[in-house]
Design a protein around this motif. Structure first.
Motif, PDB file in Angstrom:
ATOM      1  N   LYS A  26       0.844  -1.192   0.000  1.00 35.10           N
ATOM      2  CA  LYS A  26       0.000   0.000   0.000  1.00 35.10           C
ATOM      3  C   LYS A  26       0.878   1.240   0.000  1.00 35.10           C
ATOM      4  O   LYS A  26       1.856   1.327   0.753  1.00 35.10           O
ATOM      5  CB  LYS A  26      -0.920   0.000   1.224  1.00 35.10           C
ATOM      6  N   VAL A  27       0.525   2.198  -0.862  1.00 33.45           N
ATOM      7  CA  VAL A  27       1.309   3.413  -0.984  1.00 33.45           C
ATOM      8  C   VAL A  27       0.398   4.551  -1.442  1.00 33.45           C
ATOM      9  O   VAL A  27      -0.653   4.320  -2.040  1.00 33.45           O
ATOM     10  CB  VAL A  27       2.504   3.200  -1.968  1.00 33.45           C
ATOM     11  N   GLY A  28       0.808   5.755  -1.138  1.00 33.05           N
ATOM     12  CA  GLY A  28       0.069   6.937  -1.566  1.00 33.05           C
ATOM     13  C   GLY A  28      -0.554   7.658  -0.396  1.00 33.05           C
ATOM     14  O   GLY A  28      -0.815   7.075   0.651  1.00 33.05           O
ATOM     15  N   ARG A  29      -0.731   8.946  -0.604  1.00 35.33           N
ATOM     16  CA  ARG A  29      -1.373   9.796   0.393  1.00 35.33           C
ATOM     17  C   ARG A  29      -2.253  10.787  -0.348  1.00 35.33           C
ATOM     18  O   ARG A  29      -2.023  11.096  -1.503  1.00 35.33           O
ATOM     19  CB  ARG A  29      -0.341  10.593   1.184  1.00 35.33           C
ATOM     20  N   GLY A  30      -3.227  11.284   0.339  1.00 29.81           N
ATOM     21  CA  GLY A  30      -4.034  12.330  -0.263  1.00 29.81           C
ATOM     22  C   GLY A  30      -4.891  11.838  -1.412  1.00 29.81           C
ATOM     23  O   GLY A  30      -5.694  10.917  -1.242  1.00 29.81           O
ATOM     24  N   ASP A  31      -4.694  12.410  -2.585  1.00 38.17           N
ATOM     25  CA  ASP A  31      -5.574  12.175  -3.733  1.00 38.17           C
ATOM     26  C   ASP A  31      -5.440  10.814  -4.389  1.00 38.17           C
ATOM     27  O   ASP A  31      -6.364  10.362  -5.056  1.00 38.17           O
ATOM     28  CB  ASP A  31      -5.329  13.243  -4.802  1.00 38.17           C
ATOM     29  N   VAL A  32      -4.287  10.178  -4.255  1.00 41.90           N
ATOM     30  CA  VAL A  32      -4.052   8.907  -4.952  1.00 41.90           C
ATOM     31  C   VAL A  32      -3.495   7.877  -3.970  1.00 41.90           C
ATOM     32  O   VAL A  32      -2.509   8.131  -3.288  1.00 41.90           O
ATOM     33  CB  VAL A  32      -3.053   9.083  -6.124  1.00 41.90           C
ATOM     34  N   ARG A  33      -4.147   6.715  -3.942  1.00 39.00           N
ATOM     35  CA  ARG A  33      -3.685   5.601  -3.107  1.00 39.00           C
ATOM     36  C   ARG A  33      -3.784   4.325  -3.930  1.00 39.00           C
ATOM     37  O   ARG A  33      -4.755   4.129  -4.665  1.00 39.00           O
ATOM     38  CB  ARG A  33      -4.532   5.470  -1.844  1.00 39.00           C
ATOM     39  N   VAL A  34      -2.776   3.480  -3.804  1.00 38.20           N
ATOM     40  CA  VAL A  34      -2.778   2.204  -4.529  1.00 38.20           C
ATOM     41  C   VAL A  34      -2.307   1.090  -3.598  1.00 38.20           C
ATOM     42  O   VAL A  34      -1.514   1.326  -2.693  1.00 38.20           O
ATOM     43  CB  VAL A  34      -1.893   2.252  -5.802  1.00 38.20           C
ATOM     44  N   TRP A  35      -2.825  -0.120  -3.843  1.00 40.32           N
ATOM     45  CA  TRP A  35      -2.395  -1.277  -3.064  1.00 40.32           C
ATOM     46  C   TRP A  35      -2.765  -2.554  -3.815  1.00 40.32           C
ATOM     47  O   TRP A  35      -3.723  -2.586  -4.566  1.00 40.32           O
ATOM     48  CB  TRP A  35      -2.989  -1.264  -1.658  1.00 40.32           C
ATOM     49  N   PRO A  36      -1.976  -3.592  -3.584  1.00 38.69           N
ATOM     50  CA  PRO A  36      -2.246  -4.872  -4.264  1.00 38.69           C
ATOM     51  C   PRO A  36      -3.313  -5.672  -3.520  1.00 38.69           C
ATOM     52  O   PRO A  36      -3.553  -5.461  -2.328  1.00 38.69           O
ATOM     53  CB  PRO A  36      -0.894  -5.583  -4.181  1.00 38.69           C
ATOM     54  N   ALA A  37      -3.930  -6.560  -4.240  1.00 35.75           N
ATOM     55  CA  ALA A  37      -4.922  -7.461  -3.645  1.00 35.75           C
ATOM     56  C   ALA A  37      -5.124  -8.641  -4.589  1.00 35.75           C
ATOM     57  O   ALA A  37      -4.610  -8.653  -5.715  1.00 35.75           O
ATOM     58  CB  ALA A  37      -6.242  -6.744  -3.408  1.00 35.75           C
ATOM     59  N   GLU A  38      -5.852  -9.612  -4.099  1.00 37.34           N
ATOM     60  CA  GLU A  38      -6.274 -10.730  -4.928  1.00 37.34           C
ATOM     61  C   GLU A  38      -7.776 -10.838  -4.785  1.00 37.34           C
ATOM     62  O   GLU A  38      -8.321 -10.765  -3.691  1.00 37.34           O
ATOM     63  CB  GLU A  38      -5.600 -12.025  -4.494  1.00 37.34           C
ATOM     64  N   LYS A  39      -8.463 -10.977  -5.919  1.00 26.69           N
ATOM     65  CA  LYS A  39      -9.926 -11.059  -5.913  1.00 26.69           C
ATOM     66  C   LYS A  39     -10.344 -12.156  -6.872  1.00 26.69           C
ATOM     67  O   LYS A  39     -10.005 -12.112  -8.052  1.00 26.69           O
ATOM     68  CB  LYS A  39     -10.523  -9.718  -6.342  1.00 26.69           C
ATOM     69  N   SER A  40     -11.032 -13.144  -6.360  1.00 26.62           N
ATOM     70  CA  SER A  40     -11.488 -14.285  -7.165  1.00 26.62           C
ATOM     71  C   SER A  40     -10.329 -14.933  -7.921  1.00 26.62           C
ATOM     72  O   SER A  40     -10.442 -15.282  -9.086  1.00 26.62           O
ATOM     73  CB  SER A  40     -12.578 -13.845  -8.140  1.00 26.62           C
TER      74      SER A  40
END
Length: 140
Positions: free
Chosen positions: A68-82
């Motif tokens: 997970k990274v980012g602050r304020g207007d933009v944040r991104v993070w990895p995940a697994e879904k299905s």
């Protein structure tokens, strides 16, 4: 994916998650140029409207693949879904907030191509500081 020796572009299908749990499939165009080596431009295509454009730090998207990274207007993070590896991307502006799921494979393929064009840590080699200063001072 299109690319030349100094640019790369790709179209990526992604999903917009709206508050009522509806998922809206969208298309985004990613563009990279050695002329602006720190940035990735993303145009989100929303129906027949003009694309909504954002500029992201290449490093932000790269780091977001692993944590997970980012602050304020933009944040991104990895995940697994299905069973699919994705990158979550949230954008905030005075007009609202959007949460996207981006399939990881086409994104990492695109990012790999950008690092072939401009290797990590070599971005400053592709910037003409004198020209940038002249342009900045011209507008003052």
């Amino acid at each position: 994916m299109n690319s030349s020796s100094t640019t790369a572009s790709a179209e990526v299908g992604l999903r917009l998650l709206v508050p009522d749990r509806t998922i809206i499939p969208l298309l985004a165009t990613l563009d990279y140029s050695a002329d602006d080596p720190y940035a990735i431009r993303v145009a989100f295509h929303v129906g027949n409207e003009a694309p909504v454009e954002w500029i992201f730090a290449r490093e932000l998207l790269t780091v977001g693949i692993v944590r997970k990274v980012g602050r304020g207007d933009v944040r991104v993070w990895p995940a697994e879904k299905s069973g699919e590896r994705i990158l979550n991307l949230t954008l905030s502006s005075p007009f609202g907030r959007a949460h996207f799921e981006v399939p990881l494979t086409p994104l990492t393929d695109f990012l790999d191509r950008t690092y072939e064009i401009v290797p990590a840590g070599r971005e400053a080699d592709f910037i003409d500081i004198e020209a940038e200063l002249d342009d900045l001072l011209w507008h003052i």
